[in-house]
Write a protein that holds these residues in place. Structure first.
Motif, PDB file in Angstrom:
ATOM      1  N   GLU A 206       0.728  -1.354   0.195  1.00  0.00           N
ATOM      2  CA  GLU A 206       0.031   0.122   0.014  1.00  0.00           C
ATOM      3  C   GLU A 206       0.777   1.211   0.030  1.00  0.00           C
ATOM      4  O   GLU A 206       0.356   2.214  -0.852  1.00  0.00           O
TER       5      GLU A 206
ATOM      6  N   LYS B 140      -3.109   9.351  -2.997  1.00  0.00           N
ATOM      7  CA  LYS B 140      -3.405   8.213  -3.543  1.00  0.00           C
ATOM      8  C   LYS B 140      -2.980   7.942  -4.914  1.00  0.00           C
ATOM      9  O   LYS B 140      -2.973   9.065  -5.593  1.00  0.00           O
ATOM     10  N   TRP B 141      -2.181   6.768  -5.437  1.00  0.00           N
ATOM     11  CA  TRP B 141      -1.655   6.907  -6.917  1.00  0.00           C
ATOM     12  C   TRP B 141      -2.030   5.369  -7.201  1.00  0.00           C
ATOM     13  O   TRP B 141      -1.955   4.575  -6.613  1.00  0.00           O
ATOM     14  N   LYS B 142      -1.918   5.149  -8.444  1.00  0.00           N
ATOM     15  CA  LYS B 142      -1.812   3.871  -9.246  1.00  0.00           C
ATOM     16  C   LYS B 142      -0.513   3.236  -9.876  1.00  0.00           C
ATOM     17  O   LYS B 142       0.037   4.456 -10.412  1.00  0.00           O
TER      18      LYS B 142
ATOM     19  N   ASN C  89      -1.297  -2.251 -12.062  1.00  0.00           N
ATOM     20  CA  ASN C  89      -2.542  -2.754 -11.504  1.00  0.00           C
ATOM     21  C   ASN C  89      -2.384  -2.781 -10.065  1.00  0.00           C
ATOM     22  O   ASN C  89      -3.325  -3.584  -9.373  1.00  0.00           O
ATOM     23  N   SER C  90      -1.941  -1.907  -9.618  1.00  0.00           N
ATOM     24  CA  SER C  90      -1.846  -1.741  -7.893  1.00  0.00           C
ATOM     25  C   SER C  90      -1.951  -0.241  -7.561  1.00  0.00           C
ATOM     26  O   SER C  90      -1.648   0.637  -8.262  1.00  0.00           O
ATOM     27  N   TYR C  91      -2.717  -0.088  -6.220  1.00  0.00           N
ATOM     28  CA  TYR C  91      -3.229   1.146  -5.950  1.00  0.00           C
ATOM     29  C   TYR C  91      -2.298   1.341  -4.497  1.00  0.00           C
ATOM     30  O   TYR C  91      -2.066   0.495  -3.970  1.00  0.00           O
ATOM     31  N   HIS C  92      -1.901   2.574  -4.361  1.00  0.00           N
ATOM     32  CA  HIS C  92      -0.919   3.047  -3.370  1.00  0.00           C
ATOM     33  C   HIS C  92      -1.424   4.261  -2.629  1.00  0.00           C
ATOM     34  O   HIS C  92      -2.174   5.010  -3.047  1.00  0.00           O
TER      35      HIS C  92
END
Length: 173
Positions: free
Chosen positions: A46, A104-106, A109-112
């Motif tokens: 994350e 928040k950023w992408k 294929n993952s979100y952080h």
């Protein structure tokens, strides 16, 4: 050693090279210079952070000093070190453009989600996981990503990194 999760994604073991006395090309460094075995100890997908443990590093390596995200000011100078596009040991300077809490950023294929420092210091593919220092040589962030546009570069705050270090290790799948 701290880096980004996306740098070691899917790896349990990695190699570490120290900066050589004389600048060499990336391929030469990878093929000819000594490296150290390291293992991924823990990750926080994350926050896009990873801790690796290297074996056999020289005893005279000095750890970095940590700054504090709460003391970073918009407009202050910062410095990034990384390997953009294979151009190893590149040093770039810039300033803090903004401090973004809970950003928040992408990535693929993952979100952080983390507190980040927005900076004009160049952060390109290959800079990920490298340090962002303030003028007092204190680590204030871990270079992580850039966004479309000019000078939209981001580093995860040192405070998020320190919180990550305090968390217990979990078995990496």
């Amino acid at each position: 050693i701290i880096t980004n999760w996306h740098v070691v994604e899917g790896s349990k073991n990695v190699r570490v090279w120290l900066k050589p006395k004389d600048l060499v090309a990336e391929r030469y460094m990878l093929d000819n210079l000594d490296s150290y075995q390291a293992r991924v100890v823990k990750i926080d997908k994350e926050k896009d952070l990873a801790l690796i443990e290297a074996v056999g590093l020289p005893n005279d390596i000095k750890p970095v000093s940590f700054g504090d995200f709460n003391n970073v000011s918009i407009g202050e100078p910062v410095f990034a070190i990384g390997h953009p596009k294979g151009l190893i040991w590149t040093f770039s300077n810039g300033m803090v453009s903004q401090l973004r809490k809970n950003y928040k950023w992408k990535y693929k294929n993952s979100y952080h989600f983390a507190d980040v420092i927005q900076t004009t210091a160049s952060i390109n593919p290959g800079n990920s996981g490298g340090p962002l220092f303030n003028k007092n040589k204190k680590l204030v962030g871990i270079s992580a990503f850039s966004a479309d546009g000019e000078n939209l570069n981001f580093a995860i705050s040192v405070n998020n990194m320190l919180e990550f270090l305090k968390k217990p290790e979990k078995k990496i799948k």
